[in-house]
Scaffold this motif. Structure first.
Motif, mmCIF file in Angstrom:
data_model
loop_
_atom_site.group_PDB
_atom_site.id
_atom_site.type_symbol
_atom_site.label_atom_id
_atom_site.label_comp_id
_atom_site.label_asym_id
_atom_site.label_seq_id
_atom_site.Cartn_x
_atom_site.Cartn_y
_atom_site.Cartn_z
ATOM 1 N N TRP A 121 -6.262 2.293 6.036
ATOM 2 C CA TRP A 121 -6.130 2.039 4.591
ATOM 3 C C TRP A 121 -4.868 1.233 4.290
ATOM 4 N N TYR B 298 0.632 4.301 -2.610
ATOM 5 C CA TYR B 298 0.277 5.617 -2.065
ATOM 6 C C TYR B 298 0.741 6.756 -2.971
ATOM 7 N N LYS C 294 0.832 -1.204 0.000
ATOM 8 C CA LYS C 294 0.000 0.000 0.000
ATOM 9 C C LYS C 294 0.870 1.259 0.000
#
Length: 351
Positions: free
Chosen positions: A348, A258, A254
């Protein structure tokens, strides 16, 4: 926490106004000279430096004796030099901790700006004499350690540390003299790896100062408001949480995504200042770092992950180094909030 002169909680300042002041025509009071400091030898590099990237080590005497000082070109007013920043910081720290012994400063510089004296205008570069060369460094970072003020987190001894960053590229030297910008922090250094642990409360990202007195007062304000016990407690708290190999891989993946998110989606997430290069180093060190790598079953606690982040941050340029150091701590705390089932925008990264 060990210390011969430490007040738990908020650090207590013993402020004093320097006596060596001059009154300028515009009414501004400035010290006639920066605070005097006893010369130190070069920092003894028995361990890795606190920042690497494209930096080199210099001594305070080199900055004072061998480097010119830039001026603001419109009015020829002198800048507050790197060495004066270091000496002003030392003066402030000595007022707050008068009984503490400070380690020699570790000074790192980058982006050498070279020049030559007028008499060497037509001399080929290879024939220049040392006396005909001029030089100053565009960017400088330094730290002082207070080894008498220390504590232990997850078996790692941490020493209270202060330091700062100066980057002339953030100044408009082609204009008239105005407020100059500095960064300053107070936090801890991990003696195992020399990584710096910096929190939001111990960091000023932009000190604007016109004089040594302005600069010292603002440094004193930061030191006096910094809560070392709170910072240590927050670092100890993240040792209670661990990531599985799957969770860590999710964070790495992630984190790579990003930087490519659509702007609107990115605005809804907390900032992550680490680049793809940093993330690659973190992934590599998850397997290879001698002190903070994964456990045999693949798990890694958040203290170790945090140190992988601060270790990767050593490859940052001087002018982004402290901001990313603070961000590494914010990120680790955010992930700990997710693991403790608190509502956190950092979820997230684990979803």
């Amino acid at each position: 926490m060990s210390s011969g002169n430490f007040t738990p909680g908020i650090l207590q300042q013993n402020t004093g106004i320097p006596k060596n002041l001059e009154e300028r025509e515009d009414g501004l009071r400035i010290p006639s000279s920066p605070p005097l400091v006893t010369e130190f030898q070069s920092y003894p590099f028995d361990k890795s430096p606190f920042i690497e990237a494209n930096t080199e080590s210099v001594s305070l005497s080199h900055l004072k004796e061998d480097c010119i000082i830039p001026v603001f070109s419109k009015d020829n007013e002198i800048t507050l030099s790197h060495q004066e920043f270091i000496e002003t910081a030392l003066s402030a720290v000595s007022k707050v901790f008068p009984n503490e012994v400070l380690d020699p400063p570790e000074i790192r510089v980058s982006h050498s700006i070279k020049g030559r004296t007028p008499d060497a205008l037509h001399v080929p570069a290879k024939d220049l004499l040392e006396s005909q060369r001029t030089n100053y460094f565009e960017r400088m970072a330094f730290i002082f350690r207070l080894p008498g003020i220390k504590d232990t987190v997850s078996g790692n001894e941490l020493s209270l540390t202060v330091g700062g960053v100066r980057a002339y590229n953030n100044e408009n030297l082609y204009n008239k003299k105005t407020f100059e910008k500095f960064k300053f922090f107070i936090g801890f250094q991990n003696k195992v790896c020399c990584n710096l642990c910096v929190s939001t409360d111990g960091f000023l990202g932009e000190i604007r100062a016109m004089s040594f007195l302005d600069l010292e007062e603002k440094i004193l304000q930061l030191i006096s408001s910094y809560n070392a016990e709170k910072h240590l407690s927050e670092m100890k708290a993240i040792t209670d949480y661990s990531l599985t190999e799957k969770d860590f891989a999710q964070i790495v993946g992630k984190s790579r995504l990003y930087n490519f998110l659509p702007t609107r989606q990115k605005q809804d997430l907390p900032k992550l200042l680490m680049t793809d290069g940093h993330i690659s180093t973190i992934a590599k060190d998850y397997y290879q770092d001698k002190s903070f790598c994964r456990e045999p079953n693949g798990d890694i606690n958040l203290w170790n992950m945090y140190n992988l982040f601060t270790g990767a941050n050593k490859s940052s340029y001087i002018d982004t180094f402290l901001d990313r150091g603070v961000n590494a701590f914010q990120f680790s705390e955010g992930i700990s909030n997710v693991l403790s089932h608190k509502d956190s925008p950092y979820s997230w990264f684990l979803s």
